[in-house]
Design a protein around this motif. Structure first.
Motif, PDB file in Angstrom:
ATOM      1  N   VAL A  12       0.831  -1.203   0.000  1.00 44.65           N
ATOM      2  CA  VAL A  12       0.000   0.000   0.000  1.00 44.65           C
ATOM      3  C   VAL A  12       0.868   1.256   0.000  1.00 44.65           C
ATOM      4  CG1 VAL A  12      -1.690   1.317   1.346  1.00 44.65           C
ATOM      5  CG2 VAL A  12      -1.925  -1.171   1.136  1.00 44.65           C
ATOM      6  N   ASP A  13       1.821   1.329   0.912  1.00 46.72           N
ATOM      7  CA  ASP A  13       2.628   2.539   1.064  1.00 46.72           C
ATOM      8  C   ASP A  13       3.553   2.794  -0.119  1.00 46.72           C
ATOM      9  OD1 ASP A  13       1.406   2.835   3.488  1.00 46.72           O
ATOM     10  OD2 ASP A  13       3.156   2.277   4.678  1.00 46.72           O
ATOM     11  N   LEU A  21       9.670   2.719  -0.255  1.00 47.17           N
ATOM     12  CA  LEU A  21       9.082   2.952   1.057  1.00 47.17           C
ATOM     13  C   LEU A  21       9.811   4.017   1.861  1.00 47.17           C
ATOM     14  CD1 LEU A  21       8.652  -0.791   2.057  1.00 47.17           C
ATOM     15  CD2 LEU A  21       6.929   0.743   1.067  1.00 47.17           C
ATOM     16  N   LEU A  22      11.109   4.105   1.672  1.00 49.56           N
ATOM     17  CA  LEU A  22      11.943   4.942   2.520  1.00 49.56           C
ATOM     18  C   LEU A  22      12.988   5.605   1.658  1.00 49.56           C
ATOM     19  CD1 LEU A  22      12.874   4.572   5.947  1.00 49.56           C
ATOM     20  CD2 LEU A  22      14.860   4.051   4.572  1.00 49.56           C
ATOM     21  N   GLY A  23      13.213   6.904   1.849  1.00 50.14           N
ATOM     22  CA  GLY A  23      14.251   7.596   1.095  1.00 50.14           C
ATOM     23  C   GLY A  23      14.050   9.095   1.090  1.00 50.14           C
ATOM     24  N   HIS A  33      11.434   9.398   5.762  1.00 47.51           N
ATOM     25  CA  HIS A  33      12.358  10.271   5.040  1.00 47.51           C
ATOM     26  C   HIS A  33      13.792   9.939   5.461  1.00 47.51           C
ATOM     27  CE1 HIS A  33      13.957  13.890   3.132  1.00 47.51           C
ATOM     28  NE2 HIS A  33      14.744  13.983   4.207  1.00 47.51           N
ATOM     29  N   SER A  34      14.671   9.748   4.469  1.00 47.48           N
ATOM     30  CA  SER A  34      16.075   9.461   4.765  1.00 47.48           C
ATOM     31  C   SER A  34      16.946   9.863   3.585  1.00 47.48           C
ATOM     32  CB  SER A  34      16.271   7.958   5.028  1.00 47.48           C
ATOM     33  OG  SER A  34      17.643   7.654   5.170  1.00 47.48           O
ATOM     34  N   THR A  35      18.070  10.457   3.867  1.00 52.50           N
ATOM     35  CA  THR A  35      19.065  10.697   2.828  1.00 52.50           C
ATOM     36  C   THR A  35      20.186   9.661   2.930  1.00 52.50           C
ATOM     37  OG1 THR A  35      20.194  12.298   4.244  1.00 52.50           O
ATOM     38  CG2 THR A  35      18.585  13.175   2.658  1.00 52.50           C
ATOM     39  N   ASP A  36      20.082   8.782   3.913  1.00 52.37           N
ATOM     40  CA  ASP A  36      21.090   7.746   4.122  1.00 52.37           C
ATOM     41  C   ASP A  36      20.803   6.477   3.328  1.00 52.37           C
ATOM     42  OD1 ASP A  36      22.522   9.290   6.013  1.00 52.37           O
ATOM     43  OD2 ASP A  36      21.101   8.675   7.569  1.00 52.37           O
ATOM     44  N   VAL A  39      14.624   2.096   0.615  1.00 51.17           N
ATOM     45  CA  VAL A  39      14.126   0.723   0.687  1.00 51.17           C
ATOM     46  C   VAL A  39      12.908   0.617  -0.220  1.00 51.17           C
ATOM     47  CG1 VAL A  39      13.172  -1.083   2.172  1.00 51.17           C
ATOM     48  CG2 VAL A  39      14.974   0.428   3.048  1.00 51.17           C
ATOM     49  N   LYS A  40      12.875  -0.471  -0.996  1.00 53.68           N
ATOM     50  CA  LYS A  40      11.776  -0.694  -1.939  1.00 53.68           C
ATOM     51  C   LYS A  40      11.188  -2.091  -1.758  1.00 53.68           C
ATOM     52  CE  LYS A  40      10.774  -0.919  -6.900  1.00 53.68           C
ATOM     53  NZ  LYS A  40      11.337  -0.800  -8.251  1.00 53.68           N
ATOM     54  N   TRP A  41       9.864  -2.172  -1.847  1.00 51.80           N
ATOM     55  CA  TRP A  41       9.133  -3.428  -1.944  1.00 51.80           C
ATOM     56  C   TRP A  41       8.710  -3.497  -3.405  1.00 51.80           C
ATOM     57  CZ3 TRP A  41       8.313  -7.702   0.773  1.00 51.80           C
ATOM     58  CH2 TRP A  41       7.234  -8.528   0.457  1.00 51.80           C
ATOM     59  N   GLY A  42       9.480  -4.224  -4.214  1.00 55.10           N
ATOM     60  CA  GLY A  42       9.245  -4.251  -5.652  1.00 55.10           C
ATOM     61  C   GLY A  42       8.425  -5.447  -6.081  1.00 55.10           C
TER      62      GLY A  42
END
Length: 125
Positions: A12-13, A21-23, A33-36, A39-42
């Motif tokens: 969903v996200d 999901l994250l980035g 939120h991250s610049t480090d 992460v992806k759910w592909g």
């Protein structure tokens, strides 16, 4: 609720961000939120491929197969992920592309998270 905790569903996200999901692309203040790291759910349909090669890569990437069969094309070799848990990691400067041999689900982790790498949606063959 604690603003540093987020609970969600990857399918969903990630739907609005191509599975990511994250980035860096998540709003500031969002725990995702991250610049480090990214992460992806592909989730990829059989026959889907990257629309063009990723070049001039300045990130490290790790792809872990959850299900399906997935091929990663690198400049000097082809890597086939066939069993759940199979993974491939490459460092900065390694061009790549990919192809879903069967419907596939992968977790991708890239670091650092930097803008400028969004490409057209995957191509279906």
């Amino acid at each position: 609720m604690d603003e540093s905790v987020y609970v969600g569903n990857a399918g969903v996200d990630g739907a609005g961000e191509g599975g990511w999901l994250l980035g860096h692309f998540r709003p500031a203040g969002d725990p995702r939120h991250s610049t480090d790291v990214e992460v992806k759910w592909g989730v990829h349909a059989a026959g889907e491929s990257r629309s063009r090669w990723a070049t001039d890569e300045c990130r490290t990437a790790l792809l872990v197969l959850v299900s399906g069969a997935f091929r990663v094309e690198l400049p000097d070799r082809t890597v086939r992920l066939r069993e759940p848990g199979d993974y491939v990691l490459w460092g900065r400067g390694v061009d790549h592309s990919w192809y879903a041999e069967r419907e596939s689900v992968l977790v991708t982790v890239r670091w650092p998270s930097v803008p400028g790498y969004r490409v057209e949606p995957p191509v279906r063959h």
